[in-house]
Every structure is written in C-alpha cells, then in structure tokens.
Design an enzyme around this catalytic site. Structure first.
Site, PDB file in Angstrom:
ATOM      1  N   PHE A 178       0.818  -1.213   0.000  1.00  0.00           N
ATOM      2  CA  PHE A 178       0.000   0.000   0.000  1.00  0.00           C
ATOM      3  C   PHE A 178       0.853   1.266   0.000  1.00  0.00           C
ATOM      4  O   PHE A 178       0.805   2.081  -0.934  1.00  0.00           O
ATOM      5  CB  PHE A 178      -0.930  -0.085   1.218  1.00  0.00           C
ATOM      6  CG  PHE A 178      -1.475   1.213   1.713  1.00  0.00           C
ATOM      7  CD1 PHE A 178      -2.133   2.092   0.873  1.00  0.00           C
ATOM      8  CD2 PHE A 178      -1.353   1.557   3.054  1.00  0.00           C
ATOM      9  CE1 PHE A 178      -2.651   3.291   1.344  1.00  0.00           C
ATOM     10  CE2 PHE A 178      -1.869   2.738   3.542  1.00  0.00           C
ATOM     11  CZ  PHE A 178      -2.509   3.613   2.690  1.00  0.00           C
TER      12      PHE A 178
ATOM     13  N   ASP B 278       9.716  -7.064  -3.855  1.00  0.00           N
ATOM     14  CA  ASP B 278       8.570  -7.514  -3.065  1.00  0.00           C
ATOM     15  C   ASP B 278       8.320  -8.986  -3.372  1.00  0.00           C
ATOM     16  O   ASP B 278       8.389  -9.395  -4.535  1.00  0.00           O
ATOM     17  CB  ASP B 278       7.321  -6.682  -3.395  1.00  0.00           C
ATOM     18  CG  ASP B 278       6.282  -6.711  -2.293  1.00  0.00           C
ATOM     19  OD1 ASP B 278       5.864  -7.812  -1.888  1.00  0.00           O
ATOM     20  OD2 ASP B 278       5.886  -5.622  -1.823  1.00  0.00           O
TER      21      ASP B 278
ATOM     22  N   LEU C  73      10.681  -0.747   3.518  1.00  0.00           N
ATOM     23  CA  LEU C  73       9.294  -0.786   3.969  1.00  0.00           C
ATOM     24  C   LEU C  73       8.798  -2.212   4.182  1.00  0.00           C
ATOM     25  O   LEU C  73       7.740  -2.411   4.800  1.00  0.00           O
ATOM     26  CB  LEU C  73       8.370  -0.088   2.963  1.00  0.00           C
ATOM     27  CG  LEU C  73       8.710   1.343   2.545  1.00  0.00           C
ATOM     28  CD1 LEU C  73       7.614   1.894   1.647  1.00  0.00           C
ATOM     29  CD2 LEU C  73       8.918   2.243   3.738  1.00  0.00           C
TER      30      LEU C  73
ATOM     31  N   ALA D 193      11.302   2.146   7.813  1.00  0.00           N
ATOM     32  CA  ALA D 193       9.977   2.428   8.352  1.00  0.00           C
ATOM     33  C   ALA D 193       9.732   1.588   9.595  1.00  0.00           C
ATOM     34  O   ALA D 193       9.755   0.356   9.546  1.00  0.00           O
ATOM     35  CB  ALA D 193       8.900   2.140   7.303  1.00  0.00           C
TER      36      ALA D 193
ATOM     37  N   TYR E  99       5.571  -7.756  17.441  1.00  0.00           N
ATOM     38  CA  TYR E  99       5.793  -6.821  16.326  1.00  0.00           C
ATOM     39  C   TYR E  99       6.499  -5.561  16.799  1.00  0.00           C
ATOM     40  O   TYR E  99       7.489  -5.118  16.195  1.00  0.00           O
ATOM     41  CB  TYR E  99       4.446  -6.475  15.682  1.00  0.00           C
ATOM     42  CG  TYR E  99       4.521  -5.406  14.619  1.00  0.00           C
ATOM     43  CD1 TYR E  99       5.298  -5.593  13.482  1.00  0.00           C
ATOM     44  CD2 TYR E  99       3.798  -4.226  14.742  1.00  0.00           C
ATOM     45  CE1 TYR E  99       5.362  -4.614  12.498  1.00  0.00           C
ATOM     46  CE2 TYR E  99       3.840  -3.249  13.760  1.00  0.00           C
ATOM     47  CZ  TYR E  99       4.630  -3.436  12.648  1.00  0.00           C
ATOM     48  OH  TYR E  99       4.689  -2.469  11.680  1.00  0.00           O
TER      49      TYR E  99
ATOM     50  N   LYS F 254      10.304  -4.366  15.619  1.00  0.00           N
ATOM     51  CA  LYS F 254      10.578  -3.085  14.963  1.00  0.00           C
ATOM     52  C   LYS F 254      11.508  -2.214  15.810  1.00  0.00           C
ATOM     53  O   LYS F 254      12.309  -1.443  15.277  1.00  0.00           O
ATOM     54  CB  LYS F 254       9.274  -2.349  14.668  1.00  0.00           C
ATOM     55  CG  LYS F 254       8.373  -3.056  13.653  1.00  0.00           C
ATOM     56  CD  LYS F 254       9.094  -3.398  12.358  1.00  0.00           C
ATOM     57  CE  LYS F 254       9.456  -2.172  11.537  1.00  0.00           C
ATOM     58  NZ  LYS F 254      10.095  -2.537  10.253  1.00  0.00           N
TER      59      LYS F 254
END
Length: 332
Positions: free
Chosen positions: A11, A31, A76, A117, A149, A153
C-alpha cells in the site's frame, strides 16, 4: 535519482513509487507479494523508469544487487497487521528483524542512505501522550504475542542507529501512525478499509473491544510527502521521526463516521478482544504522535482531515469493487 523500495508492491510502497516516478526518478521495487499485491503496481509497469523484482528481502544476493544499482533505499518490507502478528509471531519476528539485517548490511557496503519504516506500535503501553521520539518505550510481557511486532521493529531501530553511529551508514528512522488511503485493504486488521467495506455492503461494522481506544489516522499522501522530504534532507540522518496526524478519534466514533459518510444502515457491533485474538490480548488505549520534531525539520503537517481521508477510501472501494484483497506491508 535511482530509488529502491523494499515492500514496494504494498500500500505505502506503491504510492511512494508513484511519487518518485512523477518526480522523474527511476524506481526499483523488491517484493515477494506475501502481503503486497501486483495490482498495486500494475499501473506502473509500462513506465520506462520502473522496475520490479519478485523476491524476498531475505534473499541477500538479490538485495545486494539492487542496492548497488540505486542511490537511496526505503526499507518498507515488514510483517504487519494485528491479526498476522497474533497468528504468526515467528513469521513477524523473522521477517522484520532478518529483513532489516539484510538491507542494512547490503547498504553499508556502499554507504547508501537508508530510510527504515518503523511503527507507532513501539511506544507500547506508554501513557506519556502525545508520544515523543525520545520518550520511553513501554512494551508488554513477552508472554503476550501482541508485542512481538513492536519489539521486532524496535530492534530494527536499534540496529539502524547502530549502523549510523558505529559504521557511518546514513540511516533515517520513521514511526508511522495509522496510515490510510486508496489501495489499503482490511485483511489482517486494518480498521478503516474494514469498516468502509462493511458499511458499503450493509454488513455489521465490527468493533473489537469497547471502542474507547483512540487513534490518529493519516492520509497516505501526507505520509509520502514526509518520507520524500526526510530522504532529501541531510539533517534527518541518524534521527527518529514520528509521521502521523494529531486528529484523535475513538474507534466507536470512527465507526459512526464511516456509517454516516457511506449513508449505510449497518449495525455497529462489539466483539470482545478474546473472541477476535484469543485470551490475554492487550491493546494501546491511545496512540497520538508529537509532530514537533518533523515539523521543525521539514515543515511537515498533515493536510487532510479525517473526513477527507475517509472520503478517499470510500470512493476507492465504490469505484473499484475488485480492488486487491491482499494486505500491505506497512500500516503503522
């Protein structure tokens, strides 16, 4: 400029590719389509400066080759979405941590600037709202899979900053707060597209918990402008920046606004967290960013209101009933 975007068929990544191609730059996307969709980049494939490779970010030789060809890297690619996090914690941790390791190691060989990100999830259970980048991170117990998660990160952030401090790899960290817009799907727990699709089809709008938890939603166009601005600014290197909006809304209020804007007659129903995610699930009661740091550097402030954001998502699903149903790699 030649730009590499890992997770570029997702997205946010696909919108970032749009922006750089429109600027006249050359874009390379990596990807594996595990959570992204080829539909998100189908409109780009005829553009001469667009290239894509279907491969995992864990494939070190492919990543190294693409990094060598490019001037800057946006990392990303990640496992994201509450449902995915709860159901597949091993995949979440391995995808996020190892993916960052591979990208940073490849970029370090040629000192290519990397923007990584991260997510507002790293603030965890902190009650020090609005969240500042230099504030403490308060994660829940390791027995609660919800926090895998956020922890993965946070490790990515530590690693990226270590590469800058120890090896002088120029890195920039961003924490995204609930990015929303066209091409986002509701699979794996993205709340706005889920509510919109439920409202448009007359199904019940399902709220997990009591709906008192609040969030700040940001239009993807505002996020993309911030990402490009930070990548262009030399002063961003070695720093962490929140990207989001400060227009706070409870999930119950969000459901009501979606129902009003879609002229829907859908019933709003509540589902206990335990029923949705299993016993012991924990959620963040509020998630509001302090945006003073990014505003001071590049003048960032979100331009679109929540109603404008919701209107864009509603129009997307009304105009594209066969829109992609696969989830996206970044939703902060």
């Amino acid at each position: 400029m030649r730009v590499l975007i890992t997770g570029g068929a997702g997205f946010i990544g696909s919108h970032l590719a749009d922006a750089y191609l429109d600027r006249g730059d050359e874009v390379f996307i990596l990807d594996d389509l595990s959570t992204g969709s080829i539909d998100n980049i189908r409109h780009l494939r005829a553009r001469p400066k667009f290239h894509y490779v279907i491969e995992s970010v864990h494939h070190a030789s492919t990543v190294a080759e693409l990094v060598d060809q490019c001037d800057v890297v946006f990392h990303l690619a990640a496992a994201v979405g509450v449902k995915l996090i709860v159901e597949s914690p091993v995949r979440t941790i391995e995808t996020n941590v190892h993916g960052a390791e591979v990208v940073l190691a490849a970029a370090n060989k040629k000192k290519k600037k990397v923007l990584l990100a991260s997510t507002s999830e790293v603030y965890g259970l902190s009650e020090d709202v609005p969240f500042r980048e230099d504030g403490n991170l308060v994660l829940g117990a390791t027995s609660k899979g919800r926090w895998s998660y956020a922890c993965s990160k946070a490790i990515d952030e530590f690693l990226a900053l270590a590469y800058w401090r120890e090896r002088k790899l120029p890195t920039v960290l961003v924490r995204l707060f609930n990015t929303v817009g066209p091409r986002q799907t509701g699979q794996y727990g993205m709340v706005v597209p889920t509510f919109v699709k439920q409202a448009l089809t007359g199904r019940p709008i399902t709220i997990y918990g009591d709906g008192a938890q609040s969030r700040c939603f940001t239009d993807v166009s505002d996020v993309i402008a911030a990402l490009v601005g930070l990548m262009d600014h030399p002063g961003a290197v070695g720093e962490v920046y929140n990207i989001g909006s400060t227009e706070e809304v409870t999930i119950r209020q969000l459901a009501e606004r979606v129902r009003t804007l879609t002229d829907s007659t859908s019933e709003i129903v509540h589902i206990p967290y335990e029923q949705a995610y299993g016993d012991g699930f924990e959620d963040m009661p509020r998630r509001v960013p302090d945006l003073s740091k990014i505003h001071a550097l590049i003048g960032y402030q979100p331009r679109k209101s929540l109603d404008q954001i919701l209107g864009g998502v509603i129009d997307f699903f009304r105009d594209a009933p066969t829109a992609p149903t696969r989830p996206e790699p970044i939703a902060g």
